[in-house]
Design a protein around this motif. Structure first.
Motif, PDB file in Angstrom:
ATOM      1  N   LEU A 253       0.835  -1.206   0.000  1.00 49.50           N
ATOM      2  CA  LEU A 253       0.000   0.000   0.000  1.00 49.50           C
ATOM      3  C   LEU A 253       0.867   1.251   0.000  1.00 49.50           C
ATOM      4  CD1 LEU A 253      -2.820  -1.007   2.518  1.00 49.50           C
ATOM      5  CD2 LEU A 253      -3.028  -0.764   0.037  1.00 49.50           C
ATOM      6  N   ALA A 254       1.951   1.226   0.765  1.00 50.34           N
ATOM      7  CA  ALA A 254       2.873   2.364   0.781  1.00 50.34           C
ATOM      8  C   ALA A 254       3.490   2.562  -0.602  1.00 50.34           C
ATOM      9  CB  ALA A 254       3.959   2.150   1.836  1.00 50.34           C
ATOM     10  N   ASP A 255       3.871   1.478  -1.251  1.00 47.59           N
ATOM     11  CA  ASP A 255       4.414   1.582  -2.607  1.00 47.59           C
ATOM     12  C   ASP A 255       3.368   2.143  -3.571  1.00 47.59           C
ATOM     13  OD1 ASP A 255       6.813   0.505  -1.698  1.00 47.59           O
ATOM     14  OD2 ASP A 255       6.400  -1.508  -2.500  1.00 47.59           O
ATOM     15  N   TRP A 256       2.121   1.701  -3.410  1.00 50.48           N
ATOM     16  CA  TRP A 256       1.058   2.141  -4.316  1.00 50.48           C
ATOM     17  C   TRP A 256       0.750   3.622  -4.146  1.00 50.48           C
ATOM     18  CZ3 TRP A 256      -2.593  -2.570  -3.157  1.00 50.48           C
ATOM     19  CH2 TRP A 256      -2.018  -3.725  -3.692  1.00 50.48           C
ATOM     20  N   ILE A 257       0.814   4.139  -2.907  1.00 52.01           N
ATOM     21  CA  ILE A 257       0.566   5.581  -2.766  1.00 52.01           C
ATOM     22  C   ILE A 257       1.725   6.369  -3.373  1.00 52.01           C
ATOM     23  CG2 ILE A 257      -1.034   5.357  -0.819  1.00 52.01           C
ATOM     24  CD1 ILE A 257       1.207   6.483   0.994  1.00 52.01           C
ATOM     25  N   MET A 258       2.922   5.817  -3.324  1.00 53.28           N
ATOM     26  CA  MET A 258       4.049   6.476  -3.987  1.00 53.28           C
ATOM     27  C   MET A 258       3.840   6.460  -5.501  1.00 53.28           C
ATOM     28  SD  MET A 258       7.322   5.317  -1.691  1.00 53.28           S
ATOM     29  CE  MET A 258       8.440   6.147  -2.807  1.00 53.28           C
ATOM     30  N   ASP A 259       3.399   5.335  -6.043  1.00 60.20           N
ATOM     31  CA  ASP A 259       3.115   5.233  -7.476  1.00 60.20           C
ATOM     32  C   ASP A 259       2.017   6.215  -7.897  1.00 60.20           C
ATOM     33  OD1 ASP A 259       4.964   3.151  -7.617  1.00 60.20           O
ATOM     34  OD2 ASP A 259       3.427   1.570  -7.734  1.00 60.20           O
ATOM     35  N   ALA A 260       1.101   6.512  -6.973  1.00 60.36           N
ATOM     36  CA  ALA A 260      -0.028   7.410  -7.261  1.00 60.36           C
ATOM     37  C   ALA A 260       0.340   8.880  -7.110  1.00 60.36           C
ATOM     38  CB  ALA A 260      -1.214   7.063  -6.363  1.00 60.36           C
ATOM     39  N   GLY A 261       1.569   9.162  -6.653  1.00 60.34           N
ATOM     40  CA  GLY A 261       1.999  10.551  -6.584  1.00 60.34           C
ATOM     41  C   GLY A 261       2.320  11.082  -5.207  1.00 60.34           C
ATOM     42  N   PHE A 262       2.306  10.224  -4.183  1.00 57.14           N
ATOM     43  CA  PHE A 262       2.700  10.667  -2.843  1.00 57.14           C
ATOM     44  C   PHE A 262       4.085  11.290  -2.927  1.00 57.14           C
ATOM     45  CE2 PHE A 262       4.789   9.651   1.280  1.00 57.14           C
ATOM     46  CZ  PHE A 262       3.969  10.399   2.122  1.00 57.14           C
ATOM     47  N   GLU A 263       4.243  12.472  -2.343  1.00 58.97           N
ATOM     48  CA  GLU A 263       5.481  13.219  -2.508  1.00 58.97           C
ATOM     49  C   GLU A 263       6.571  12.865  -1.505  1.00 58.97           C
ATOM     50  OE1 GLU A 263       4.804  17.382  -3.007  1.00 58.97           O
ATOM     51  OE2 GLU A 263       3.346  17.047  -4.603  1.00 58.97           O
ATOM     52  N   GLY A 264       6.249  12.078  -0.504  1.00 54.99           N
ATOM     53  CA  GLY A 264       7.259  11.664   0.461  1.00 54.99           C
ATOM     54  C   GLY A 264       8.087  10.510  -0.065  1.00 54.99           C
ATOM     55  N   ASP A 265       9.093  10.132   0.706  1.00 54.59           N
ATOM     56  CA  ASP A 265       9.924   8.993   0.324  1.00 54.59           C
ATOM     57  C   ASP A 265       9.297   7.694   0.827  1.00 54.59           C
ATOM     58  OD1 ASP A 265      10.478   8.959   3.063  1.00 54.59           O
ATOM     59  OD2 ASP A 265      12.575   9.511   2.826  1.00 54.59           O
ATOM     60  N   LYS A 266       9.970   6.585   0.558  1.00 53.99           N
ATOM     61  CA  LYS A 266       9.450   5.262   0.931  1.00 53.99           C
ATOM     62  C   LYS A 266       9.222   5.161   2.440  1.00 53.99           C
ATOM     63  CE  LYS A 266      10.149   0.531  -0.441  1.00 53.99           C
ATOM     64  NZ  LYS A 266      10.932  -0.314  -1.332  1.00 53.99           N
ATOM     65  N   SER A 267      10.139   5.701   3.223  1.00 46.62           N
ATOM     66  CA  SER A 267      10.013   5.659   4.679  1.00 46.62           C
ATOM     67  C   SER A 267       8.774   6.427   5.143  1.00 46.62           C
ATOM     68  CB  SER A 267      11.283   6.234   5.314  1.00 46.62           C
ATOM     69  OG  SER A 267      11.165   6.275   6.707  1.00 46.62           O
ATOM     70  N   ALA A 268       8.547   7.594   4.566  1.00 43.58           N
ATOM     71  CA  ALA A 268       7.377   8.405   4.935  1.00 43.58           C
ATOM     72  C   ALA A 268       6.085   7.717   4.512  1.00 43.58           C
ATOM     73  CB  ALA A 268       7.478   9.786   4.314  1.00 43.58           C
ATOM     74  N   ALA A 269       6.097   7.076   3.349  1.00 41.52           N
ATOM     75  CA  ALA A 269       4.908   6.363   2.879  1.00 41.52           C
ATOM     76  C   ALA A 269       4.579   5.199   3.815  1.00 41.52           C
ATOM     77  CB  ALA A 269       5.122   5.867   1.454  1.00 41.52           C
ATOM     78  N   ARG A 270       5.597   4.464   4.212  1.00 41.88           N
ATOM     79  CA  ARG A 270       5.362   3.339   5.126  1.00 41.88           C
ATOM     80  C   ARG A 270       4.889   3.820   6.493  1.00 41.88           C
ATOM     81  NH1 ARG A 270       9.751  -1.456   3.861  1.00 41.88           N
ATOM     82  NH2 ARG A 270       8.922  -1.907   1.790  1.00 41.88           N
ATOM     83  N   GLU A 271       5.436   4.921   6.963  1.00 41.08           N
ATOM     84  CA  GLU A 271       4.988   5.473   8.251  1.00 41.08           C
ATOM     85  C   GLU A 271       3.519   5.883   8.168  1.00 41.08           C
ATOM     86  OE1 GLU A 271       6.036   9.057  11.410  1.00 41.08           O
ATOM     87  OE2 GLU A 271       7.596   8.347  10.040  1.00 41.08           O
TER      88      GLU A 271
END
Length: 107
Positions: free
Chosen positions: A54-72
């Motif tokens: 899910l964290a990877d998918w929000i990054m793919d969708a344009g989340f501007e944070g890094d992988k660590s921020a997405a997972r948090e």
């Protein structure tokens, strides 16, 4: 004529209003944040995705944070903290189930 094909289901899903989809996504994430007993390895073994996906998918969708921020964001706390508090060692059976399940993801 088959009206229940994966393409039809995807087209119907694309018609879902973004606000509705966003609310459902938030509810899913809140549910996973509450259910720490649902281990990522078990989620992967059953469904082929987990919190980290899910964290990877929000990054793919344009989340501007890094992988660590997405997972948090998805875990509700820093990943290292979540792992220390909630993750248990994976068994050989869990790893095998995960590998078999992830193999089904290749579409």
């Amino acid at each position: 004529m088959d009206t229940n094909s994966p393409a039809d289901a995807s087209a119907k899903l694309d018609q879902l209003p973004d606000a509705v989809a966003a609310q459902a996504f938030r509810r899913l994430v809140q549910h996973l944040q509450h259910r720490h007993d649902a281990q990522n390895i078990d989620l992967m073994g059953l469904s082929g995705f987990c919190r980290n996906c899910l964290a990877d998918w929000i990054m793919d969708a344009g989340f501007e944070g890094d992988k660590s921020a997405a997972r948090e964001l998805i875990h509700g706390m820093p990943m290292d903290e979540w792992k220390a508090a909630h993750q248990t060692p994976a068994t050989d059976q869990q790893i095998a189930a995960m590998q078999a399940s992830v193999a089904k993801n290749l579409i």
